[in-house]
Design an enzyme around this catalytic site. Structure first.
Site, PDB file in Angstrom:
ATOM      1  CD1 TRP A   1      37.830  -9.517  44.921  1.00  0.00           C
ATOM      2  CD2 TRP A   1      37.807  -7.328  45.394  1.00  0.00           C
ATOM      3  NE1 TRP A   1      36.748  -9.279  45.744  1.00  0.00           N
ATOM      4  CE2 TRP A   1      36.719  -7.939  46.053  1.00  0.00           C
ATOM      5  CE3 TRP A   1      38.011  -5.955  45.560  1.00  0.00           C
ATOM      6  CZ2 TRP A   1      35.822  -7.224  46.842  1.00  0.00           C
ATOM      7  CZ3 TRP A   1      37.117  -5.239  46.353  1.00  0.00           C
ATOM      8  CH2 TRP A   1      36.038  -5.869  46.978  1.00  0.00           C
TER       9      TRP A   1
ATOM     10  CG  HIS B   1      48.274 -15.126  40.468  1.00  0.00           C
ATOM     11  ND1 HIS B   1      48.110 -15.102  39.105  1.00  0.00           N
ATOM     12  CD2 HIS B   1      47.112 -15.605  40.984  1.00  0.00           C
ATOM     13  CE1 HIS B   1      46.893 -15.539  38.811  1.00  0.00           C
ATOM     14  NE2 HIS B   1      46.271 -15.849  39.927  1.00  0.00           N
TER      15      HIS B   1
ATOM     16  CD  GLU C   1      45.440 -19.761  41.229  1.00  0.00           C
ATOM     17  OE1 GLU C   1      44.259 -19.602  41.556  1.00  0.00           O
ATOM     18  OE2 GLU C   1      46.150 -18.844  40.804  1.00  0.00           O
TER      19      GLU C   1
ATOM     20  N   GLY D   1      39.086 -16.293  41.561  1.00  0.00           N
ATOM     21  CA  GLY D   1      39.318 -15.028  40.876  1.00  0.00           C
ATOM     22  C   GLY D   1      38.008 -14.435  40.387  1.00  0.00           C
TER      23      GLY D   1
END
Ligand code: PGA
Length: 231
Positions: free
Chosen positions: A12, A102, A156, A215
């Site tokens: 989130w 991330h 990613e 996401g």
């Protein structure tokens, strides 16, 4: 159609106010039909203040068998005078998983590879499963001595995050091969970057892909529940 158990992680990020987040979480649970989803794992990673509330909500629902909570970061320090940080000692009671490294943290918050290693190590020591994100395979090499147990990695690519330009399943397959070459079966491999309803299946069908990290498309409960039901 893919059959093995898959993992669907919702990131989130820094979104939603408190009342909206609670409503959305309850709505998502209502939409996740245990008879359809229970063979998979769904991991919701909200901003940390939601975690104790979500744990409480989840404890009274049948979805607790396949929904887990995750945090989006942990402190690189075990405990102490580090204002603003949240320790693994606290998070271990609230989250099964932790997103580590991330690219948004690496890019905007100066997260170093050394910090990623320290956080991953702390997760292992405190029984949180780390989900380490990377955009280049070489970012994973310093984890080799730290990775003592099974964990998750998420490929990613920077250009794919939040852009609507997802990486091709062929490139994902190649990267997966490189990651397995480093960690063998110790690392379960996820893909993340503009995953949505229309493309999720193409990643789950790549041999060896354990799941997806989502996401933007995880923010609306209806969208995310449909992604989960594609498995
Ligand atoms: P996205 O984000 O699905 O919005 O591209 C993925 C992520 O950053 O984890």
């Amino acid at each position: 159609m893919p059959t093995a158990k898959k993992i669907f992680v919702a990131n989130w990020k820094e979104n939603k106010n408190f009342s909206q987040g609670v409503l959305d979480f309850k709505q998502l649970l209502d939409l996740l039909d245990p008879s359809r989803v229970q063979n998979n794992q769904v991991v919701i990673c909200p901003p940390s203040p939601f975690l104790p509330v979500f744990r409480e909500i989840l404890s009274g629902r049948p979805q607790r068998d396949f929904v887990r909570l995750g945090c989006q970061d942990v402190s690189q320090f075990e405990e102490g005078s580090f204002t603003g940080e949240v320790s693994v000692r606290l998070l271990r009671d609230l989250a099964h998983y932790a997103i580590i490294g991330h690219s948004e943290r690496r890019q905007f918050l100066g997260e170093s590879e050394e910090a990623v290693c320290r956080k991953t190590d702390l997760c292992f020591r405190f029984d949180i499963v780390p989900l380490v994100c990377f955009s280049r395979v070489d970012q994973l090499r310093s984890l080799v001595p730290v990775a003592v147990r099974r964990f998750l990695v998420a490929f990613e690519p920077l250009a794919a995050i939040g852009s609507g330009r997802a990486e091709s399943p062929e490139v994902v397959r190649d990267i997966l091969g490189s990651v397995k070459g480093i960690f063998g079966e110790k690392a379960d491999f996820l893909y993340g970057g503009s995953v949505g309803r229309s493309n999720v299946r193409s990643y789950l069908e790549v041999q060896g892909v354990a799941g997806v990290l989502v996401g933007g498309a995880s923010l609306a409960s209806a969208d995310f529940s449909q992604i989960v039901s594609q498995s």
